[in-house]
Design an enzyme around this catalytic site. Structure first.
Site: not given
Ligand code: UGA
Length: 345
Positions: A83, A119, A215, A219, A304
């Site tokens: 994105y 999202e 950090g 969640k 979320r």
């Molecule tokens: C995801 C994606 O946008 C989509 O796959 C989907 O629509 C949606 O959420 C979902 O599955 O419900 P997000 O949960 O933010 O969004 O994506 P992730 O890449 O899984 O990250 C989750 C969290 O982990 C975020 O806060 C990110 O910053 C964190 N993260 C990610 C880390 O702290 N370290 C990493 O190495 C990777």
């Protein structure tokens, strides 16, 4: 019943087609760029697969939209790194290509089950996100992370409007952080373009640091894919037309965890895995800033959590798999795959 699944080799698509072929007598038509996740489904007599791009094979798609009873357009880029780094590609595929599919469903009177996303709620401040009452909160335009959310939300609104005009039979689903086998390719994780659970498993395999963005206090509610597929199967069957014209959150509010808790839990499960119990060392868990990890176009969602009251009331659905078990199944599947492919570091 005849079902068309576009993006059938994806995380949700491959699990769905396997379940359909095992448990129902439906016929499935599927398209994807690749077939590596499809396994035995590929050779099943009720599965008809075309390897191809939805932006190119337009006639095949239109013909099958006309011929099928229900369409699931699952093709989308769904990783936050994309994105931020490739926002136009996200818009073209997730919005433009899918709008064409939506319009053809209208043209041929075919039912659509559209994958919206958790999202779309963005930085909604409410404790539980509700399909019909929650406010959707996105950041400024230069925070390119929101292009996915915005693309999905606009399609939700288009589909809703067609429904209001009586031109489209639809259901929208909002998966909340589904996890499970084949979530993302480990090769994609190597490029940094995978979701958090795949990323952490790759880090553990490669003995490189697990990086907690800002950090890791943010969640998510992690939902086991087979629980999600249970719900999706009921939506496809549509008993009493209960799913028509509805949006459903499909998530597990019991499985809420911070990214930091997730990292420690996964590392613990990895340490106890029979193939890794004797490893000489394990990944460190470190903190990085969002700017360093994603670049400046990123903004996060602090918490979320879905309300699943509607899916429970109208579809009789409840998720069953707790967080630890969901992670264990996911980790086991990834480690088995890595071992089979001789894929270590
Ligand atoms: C995801 C994606 O946008 C989509 O796959 C989907 O629509 C949606 O959420 C979902 O599955 O419900 P997000 O949960 O933010 O969004 O994506 P992730 O890449 O899984 O990250 C989750 C969290 O982990 C975020 O806060 C990110 O910053 C964190 N993260 C990610 C880390 O702290 N370290 C990493 O190495 C990777």
């Amino acid at each position: 019943m005849k079902i068309l699944i576009l993006g059938v080799n994806g995380f949700i698509g491959n699990a769905l087609v396997r379940r359909i072929l095992q448990n129902r007598d439906w016929e499935v038509f599927g398209m994807d760029l690749h077939s590596n996740k499809l396994g035995d489904s590929l050779h099943h007599p009720r599965f008809h697969f075309l390897e191809g791009d939805i932006a190119i094979n337009k006639e095949w798609i239109e013909y099958h939209i006309k011929k099928c009873d229900v369409v699931l357009p699952l093709v989308a880029i769904a990783t936050p790194m994309a994105y931020v780094k490739k926002p136009l590609l996200v818009f073209e595929l997730d919005f433009e290509e899918n709008l064409r599919i939506v319009r053809q469903c209208v043209k041929y009177g075919t039912r659509i089950i559209f994958p919206s996303s958790s999202e779309v709620y963005g930085m909604c401040p409410e404790e539980f996100f509700d399909e019909d009452t929650s406010t959707m909160v996105l950041g400024p335009i230069h925070k390119q992370r929101w292009i996915y959310s915005c693309s999905k939300q606009l399609l939700d609104r288009v589909i809703w409007a067609y429904g209001q005009e009586g031109k489209l039979q639809f259901t929208m689903i909002r998966p909340f952080n589904w996890i499970g086998p084949k979530l993302d390719d480990l090769d994609a994780a190597k490029e940094g373009s995978s979701r958090v659970v795949t990323q952490f498993i790759l880090n553990l395999l490669q003995k490189e640091p697990i990086r907690l963005v800002d950090g890791g206090f943010q969640k998510r509610c992690f939902t086991y894919v087979e629980d999600g597929i249970d719900c999706l199967m009921t939506i496809i069957e549509n008993p009493g037309q209960a799913a028509d014209g509805q949006i459903f959150n499909i998530g597990n509010p019991q499985n809420e965890a911070s990214v930091k808790d997730l990292a420690y839990l996964l590392r613990d499960l990895f340490r106890h895995h029979p193939d890794h119990v004797h490893d000489s060392h394990y990944s460190q868990i470190i903190e990085v800033t969002a700017d360093d990890y994603y670049g400046q176009g990123y903004q996060d969602i602090t918490s979320r959590k879905p309300s699943i009251e509607k899916a429970s009331r109208l579809l009789g659905w409840e998720p069953k798999t707790d967080l630890r078990t969901s992670l264990q199944f996911t980790l086991d599947a990834f480690l088995a795959e890595a071992k089979e492919k001789n894929w270590e570091s």
